[in-house]
Design a protein around this motif. Structure first.
Motif, PDB file in Angstrom:
ATOM      1  N   PHE B  15      56.600-120.158 -53.047  1.00 15.33           N
ATOM      2  CA  PHE B  15      55.247-119.760 -53.109  1.00 15.33           C
ATOM      3  C   PHE B  15      54.352-120.640 -51.836  1.00 15.33           C
ATOM      4  CE2 PHE B  15      55.075-123.941 -55.203  1.00 15.33           C
ATOM      5  CZ  PHE B  15      53.579-124.718 -54.945  1.00 15.33           C
ATOM      6  N   GLU B  18      53.848-118.646 -48.605  1.00 16.13           N
ATOM      7  CA  GLU B  18      53.437-116.694 -49.086  1.00 16.13           C
ATOM      8  C   GLU B  18      51.439-116.999 -49.993  1.00 16.13           C
ATOM      9  OE1 GLU B  18      55.714-115.114 -51.926  1.00 16.13           O
ATOM     10  OE2 GLU B  18      56.929-115.324 -51.914  1.00 16.13           O
ATOM     11  N   ILE B  93      47.976-116.681 -54.175  1.00 18.85           N
ATOM     12  CA  ILE B  93      49.010-115.727 -53.236  1.00 18.85           C
ATOM     13  C   ILE B  93      48.965-114.361 -54.064  1.00 18.85           C
ATOM     14  CG2 ILE B  93      51.726-115.266 -53.470  1.00 18.85           C
ATOM     15  CD1 ILE B  93      51.174-118.907 -54.480  1.00 18.85           C
ATOM     16  N   GLN B  94      48.796-113.800 -52.888  1.00 19.41           N
ATOM     17  CA  GLN B  94      48.982-112.057 -53.327  1.00 19.41           C
ATOM     18  C   GLN B  94      49.941-111.280 -53.645  1.00 19.41           C
ATOM     19  OE1 GLN B  94      45.356-110.905 -53.127  1.00 19.41           O
ATOM     20  NE2 GLN B  94      45.982-109.180 -54.088  1.00 19.41           N
ATOM     21  N   SER B  95      49.553-110.833 -55.722  1.00 17.71           N
ATOM     22  CA  SER B  95      50.606-110.157 -55.338  1.00 17.71           C
ATOM     23  C   SER B  95      50.994-108.764 -55.670  1.00 17.71           C
ATOM     24  CB  SER B  95      51.445-111.186 -56.654  1.00 17.71           C
ATOM     25  OG  SER B  95      53.690-110.556 -56.428  1.00 17.71           O
ATOM     26  N   THR B  99      45.964-111.188 -58.098  1.00 13.60           N
ATOM     27  CA  THR B  99      46.634-113.267 -57.505  1.00 13.60           C
ATOM     28  C   THR B  99      46.753-113.512 -58.365  1.00 13.60           C
ATOM     29  OG1 THR B  99      44.198-112.028 -56.090  1.00 13.60           O
ATOM     30  CG2 THR B  99      44.353-114.737 -56.433  1.00 13.60           C
ATOM     31  N   LEU B 127      53.648-107.473 -60.548  1.00 16.03           N
ATOM     32  CA  LEU B 127      54.887-107.925 -59.765  1.00 16.03           C
ATOM     33  C   LEU B 127      55.326-109.392 -60.103  1.00 16.03           C
ATOM     34  CD1 LEU B 127      53.890-106.099 -56.374  1.00 16.03           C
ATOM     35  CD2 LEU B 127      56.115-105.544 -57.594  1.00 16.03           C
ATOM     36  N   LYS B 128      56.748-109.881 -59.907  1.00 11.86           N
ATOM     37  CA  LYS B 128      56.688-111.234 -60.328  1.00 11.86           C
ATOM     38  C   LYS B 128      57.521-111.701 -59.222  1.00 11.86           C
ATOM     39  CE  LYS B 128      56.673-111.331 -65.781  1.00 11.86           C
ATOM     40  NZ  LYS B 128      57.266-110.729 -66.837  1.00 11.86           N
ATOM     41  N   PRO B 129      57.096-112.185 -58.624  1.00 15.31           N
ATOM     42  CA  PRO B 129      58.081-113.140 -57.460  1.00 15.31           C
ATOM     43  C   PRO B 129      59.014-113.661 -58.056  1.00 15.31           C
ATOM     44  CG  PRO B 129      55.042-113.444 -57.805  1.00 15.31           C
ATOM     45  CD  PRO B 129      55.338-112.916 -58.714  1.00 15.31           C
TER      46      PRO B 129
END
Lengths: 155, 155
Positions: B15, B18, B93-95, B99, B127-129
């Motif tokens: 993370f 990112e 972190i933008q997802s 955020t 969205l799941k990183p």
């Protein structure tokens, strides 16, 4: 900041004739612990959040931090407070160069009347009106946070 | 207002690459009770006082009220807080359109890394990183107020 205050019982209703102003107060506590008291208050048409620290040995001075908030915010925060809301009318009475605040309690604390005077230092003298009774400065029983848990009608 | 949030463990340090932003946070609690939590925070060069209420059953949504205060006020109020200061770096972190805030803890909670995502409603997808680990939403153990009393290094 540090607030220096002395607190007294009130011996008669004579103070009401001398009052310049009276305001409705409703308040509750998010924490009643005397070392980190968190109070939510609606006073007239204004809300406040206030944090108080522990006092000095005599109970005269205490850390106090206060921020105005809207009545709507205060109402929301009051709904989170510990049980035991405080309702009172605050009278303001000029006594020489000082203002004495007299709180007449209602609800669970009906019958209790307390006077407070804010001073610049612990030894500052002030004019004592004859309706001022016994001093109770520093007695935790008379802290509003304690009155919300152990109200006057149970004493 | 009511905040809707989901919370996750973080499975790797990926993370950090990112992250658009990172900010130092120090915070303490004037009350750690989950039904009336009072938090004092210094985040970067801004102070905050925040009150949180009890969450719903799933722990996703919780009443939250926050007011900015000065760093100087926050420092004074932190000195009144319960023992157990929380120190962490918050990464943003933008997802997709959301955020994700990732908190890397230090001090008594060193080794713990938690991610939080704020949603418009409980069922909103995001969205799941791949560095996002197990969901811990609603587990009181991971509330910062609890981490201040029962820090990660004692688990």
């Amino acid at each position: 900041m540090i607030e220096i205050e002395r607190k007294f019982l009130v011996a008669s209703e004579a103070f009401k004739k001398e009052a310049q102003k009276s305001t409705q107060i409703v308040q509750g506590f998010l924490n009643t612990d005397p070392i980190r008291t968190v109070r939510i208050r609606i006073k007239g048409n204004q809300g406040f959040i206030t944090v108080k620290g522990i006092g000095n040995e005599s109970g005269t001075s205490r850390f106090e931090w206060e921020k105005p908030i809207s009545v709507n915010e205060a109402e929301q925060l009051l709904s989170l407070c510990e049980p035991g809301m405080i309702e009172k009318i605050r009278y303001e009475i000029q006594s020489g160069k000082h203002t004495i605040e007299v709180d007449e309690f209602f609800g669970q604390n009906k019958g209790l009347v307390l006077a407070e005077i804010e001073l610049d230092n612990e030894n500052e003298s002030f004019l004592k009106p004859d309706w001022l009774g016994k001093e109770v400065t520093g007695d935790p029983k008379y802290y509003n946070a304690q009155l919300s848990k152990n109200p006057f009608h149970l004493w």
